[in-house]
Scaffold this motif. Structure first.
Motif, PDB file in Angstrom:
ATOM      1  N   GLU A 102      45.828  37.613  42.646  1.00 18.93           N
ATOM      2  CA  GLU A 102      44.564  37.894  41.986  1.00 18.93           C
ATOM      3  C   GLU A 102      44.456  37.063  40.713  1.00 18.93           C
ATOM      4  OE1 GLU A 102      44.017  41.983  40.940  1.00 18.93           O
ATOM      5  OE2 GLU A 102      41.850  41.732  40.767  1.00 18.93           O
TER       6      GLU A 102
ATOM      7  N   SER B 134      38.160  36.790  36.862  1.00 19.50           N
ATOM      8  CA  SER B 134      37.671  37.514  38.038  1.00 19.50           C
ATOM      9  C   SER B 134      36.633  36.724  38.833  1.00 19.50           C
ATOM     10  CB  SER B 134      37.098  38.861  37.619  1.00 19.50           C
ATOM     11  OG  SER B 134      35.994  38.656  36.772  1.00 19.50           O
ATOM     12  N   LEU B 135      36.145  35.622  38.295  1.00 20.96           N
ATOM     13  CA  LEU B 135      35.170  34.824  39.043  1.00 20.96           C
ATOM     14  C   LEU B 135      35.842  33.886  40.036  1.00 20.96           C
ATOM     15  CD1 LEU B 135      32.687  33.943  36.172  1.00 20.96           C
ATOM     16  CD2 LEU B 135      32.365  35.588  38.015  1.00 20.96           C
TER      17      LEU B 135
ATOM     18  N   GLN C 208      38.477  32.739  43.099  1.00 22.94           N
ATOM     19  CA  GLN C 208      38.775  33.233  44.444  1.00 22.94           C
ATOM     20  C   GLN C 208      40.144  33.938  44.514  1.00 22.94           C
ATOM     21  OE1 GLN C 208      36.899  32.369  47.553  1.00 22.94           O
ATOM     22  NE2 GLN C 208      38.265  33.931  48.312  1.00 22.94           N
ATOM     23  N   ILE C 209      40.158  35.126  45.142  1.00 22.33           N
ATOM     24  CA  ILE C 209      41.416  35.840  45.368  1.00 22.33           C
ATOM     25  C   ILE C 209      42.100  35.237  46.598  1.00 22.33           C
ATOM     26  CG2 ILE C 209      42.415  38.086  45.983  1.00 22.33           C
ATOM     27  CD1 ILE C 209      39.887  39.314  44.573  1.00 22.33           C
TER      28      ILE C 209
ATOM     29  N   ILE D  35      38.254  37.219  50.339  1.00 25.45           N
ATOM     30  CA  ILE D  35      38.288  38.441  49.543  1.00 25.45           C
ATOM     31  C   ILE D  35      37.385  38.277  48.329  1.00 25.45           C
ATOM     32  CG2 ILE D  35      39.758  40.041  48.259  1.00 25.45           C
ATOM     33  CD1 ILE D  35      42.050  39.191  50.067  1.00 25.45           C
TER      34      ILE D  35
ATOM     35  N   ASN E  33      35.556  40.069  44.682  1.00 24.26           N
ATOM     36  CA  ASN E  33      36.127  40.898  43.614  1.00 24.26           C
ATOM     37  C   ASN E  33      35.529  42.305  43.576  1.00 24.26           C
ATOM     38  OD1 ASN E  33      33.653  40.326  42.541  1.00 24.26           O
ATOM     39  ND2 ASN E  33      34.433  38.731  41.182  1.00 24.26           N
TER      40      ASN E  33
ATOM     41  N   ARG F 144      39.425  46.998  48.545  1.00 21.50           N
ATOM     42  CA  ARG F 144      38.861  45.706  48.182  1.00 21.50           C
ATOM     43  C   ARG F 144      37.952  45.249  49.310  1.00 21.50           C
ATOM     44  NH1 ARG F 144      40.672  42.505  44.324  1.00 21.50           N
ATOM     45  NH2 ARG F 144      42.425  43.228  43.072  1.00 21.50           N
TER      46      ARG F 144
END
Lengths: 192, 249
Positions: free
Chosen positions: A45, A49-50, A52-53, B134, B136, B147
């Motif tokens: 992660e 937060s913007l 890509q995971i 995925i 957020n 998620r």
């Protein structure tokens, strides 16, 4: 010809500045006896937060591979019956990192995870908010979604196979206690 | 001396038993509830109302749609395999519309990297693995923070063309099992909800580490006899064109 070269060069410059370079993080997930853990889950992660995971699932030899940008990530490794492990990483070049997971005591006994409902002797409490999608219109639309509950054509309700004979709204009988009137007429958003 | 070796071997046996009980394979059984979406029912009812068919027939169809019953599905998994199937529909619901979440079983083998749809008409179809992305977004299902993951799936429609469907999966990273309902799997956590154009599938019960005899895994053995998704589409096409010819004659 010089024009082509110029285009190529400008593209190269563009990629250098715009695109992040990707580096790969590889390694093995094992238990404390060095036995590989297949199908372990790994989630990377980004702190931003913007971004890509990324994720990976280990193969039958416990190996994984994550292609990461050169930005900070929190990497979490998880395997059923083992304690979760996480670490922070920022890659500037390819790296190998093996992960050792420790067995947790709770892993082996039978676990029953009932979804949002609580059974107390003769009462079943449902947490309606967690089971509905907000698309429901009448009470029957909600009741249909509750585990163990069924609404038939005639508005009759059964819970785990037992017929509901009386229906109380705010502890009072609703139009004589029949279920049909209630399920067809009470709006869904009245249920909290 | 002999006494010593006996003691030692006894100790070794004990140690061995100890290790064995530790290496029990992870398994589990998950029940999903499939429900047709209200938006789908509304559009289908609107379409039926425009059809030129007898009024009583129309009434029956609309009734069957508006009183659609939910379906239950069971996913059993053990180690690197999973099997997913639909529980039989109750007799009293047989005239009504179901959840539209399909009825064919699926077998997944992680070691062979195969997701197989079991059908009687087309054979065992080798499904193309899905590419998940995925996002957020998170939400709670039960006590689990899930998620969101998205993918698109190529679907062969009955009218003879392809269309792409968006699929949203909500998975629980706290349950590190990369299985899920239908051909939806490969995420770093158990899929607790699938949000599809026409229906939703939501986990209503999760049992982990259960007795082996409560697991129902029907293995697909002849992996080399699988039908590719492309071949299956071709077969549908053949059947459809045959049918068109029949109508013409």
């Amino acid at each position: 010809m010089p024009f082509r070269l110029y285009v190529l060069f400008s593209f190269l410059v563009l990629f250098q500045t715009v695109g992040f370079t990707q580096n790969s993080l590889t390694g093995k997930v094992t238990d404390s006896l060095n036995k590989p853990l297949a199908n372990a889950n790994i989630l990377a992660e980004p702190k931003d937060s913007l971004q890509q995971i990324k994720f990976a699932i280990t193969d039958d030899k416990g190996r994984y591979r994550l292609d990461l940008k050169s930005i900070p990530y929190t990497v979490m490794a998880n395997y059923l019956g083992f304690a979760k492990k996480s670490f922070d990483i920022q890659l500037d070049r390819d790296k190998t990192q093996d992960i050792i997971l420790k067995e947790s005591a709770e892993g082996l006994q039978e676990v029953v995870l009932d979804m949002p409902m609580v059974v107390k002797k003769d009462t079943i409490l449902y947490n309606v908010n967690q089971l509905t999608t907000g698309e429901e219109r009448k009470l029957k639309d909600i009741l249909k979604k509750l585990p163990g509950m069924e609404v038939d054509k005639n508005g009759g309700i059964t819970v785990n196979g037992k017929k509901v004979t009386h229906m109380l709204v705010e502890n009072k009988k609703f139009f004589g206690g029949g279920t049909k009137l209630a399920v067809d007429n009470i709006p869904a958003d009245a249920v909290k | 001396m002999t006494k010593h070796t006996i003691n030692l071997s006894f100790f070794l046996v004990l140690l061995f038993i100890g290790f064995n009980s530790q290496s029990q394979d992870i398994n589990g059984r998950i029940t999903y509830k499939g429900i047709v979406k209200q938006t789908f029912v509304d559009s289908a009812v609107a379409a039926i109302k425009k059809e030129k068919i007898s009024m009583s027939y129309k009434k029956d169809i609309i009734y069957a749609m508006e009183n659609a019953h939910p379906d239950e599905f069971v996913l059993s998994f053990k180690k690197d395999e999973s099997y997913y199937y639909k529980e039989p529909t109750l007799e009293k619901n047989i005239d009504l519309m179901g959840s539209r979440a399909g009825s064919s079983p699926y077998y997944v083998n992680k070691t062979l990297d195969k997701t197989i749809q079991v059908t009687s008409a087309l054979g065992n179809i080798d499904k193309i693995p899905l590419e998940w992305e995925i996002t957020n977004k998170t939400k709670k299902i039960g006590k689990y923070t899930c998620r969101q993951a998205k993918t698109t799936e190529k679907i062969y429609s009955r009218d003879g063309y392809f269309l792409y469907n968006n699929i949203i999966a909500w998975f629980a990273p706290d349950i590190p099992i990369s299985f899920g309902p239908k051909n939806y799997n490969g995420l770093p956590g158990l899929i607790l909800q699938i949000d599809y154009k026409e229906f939703t599938l939501t986990a209503i019960q999760i049992n982990l580490n259960i007795r082996e005899k409560d697991l129902e895994i029907k293995r697909v053995d002849d992996i080399d006899k699988l039908v590719s998704e492309k071949e299956s589409h071709k077969r549908i096409e053949e059947v459809m064109s045959d049918r068109k010819k029949m109508y013409k004659n």
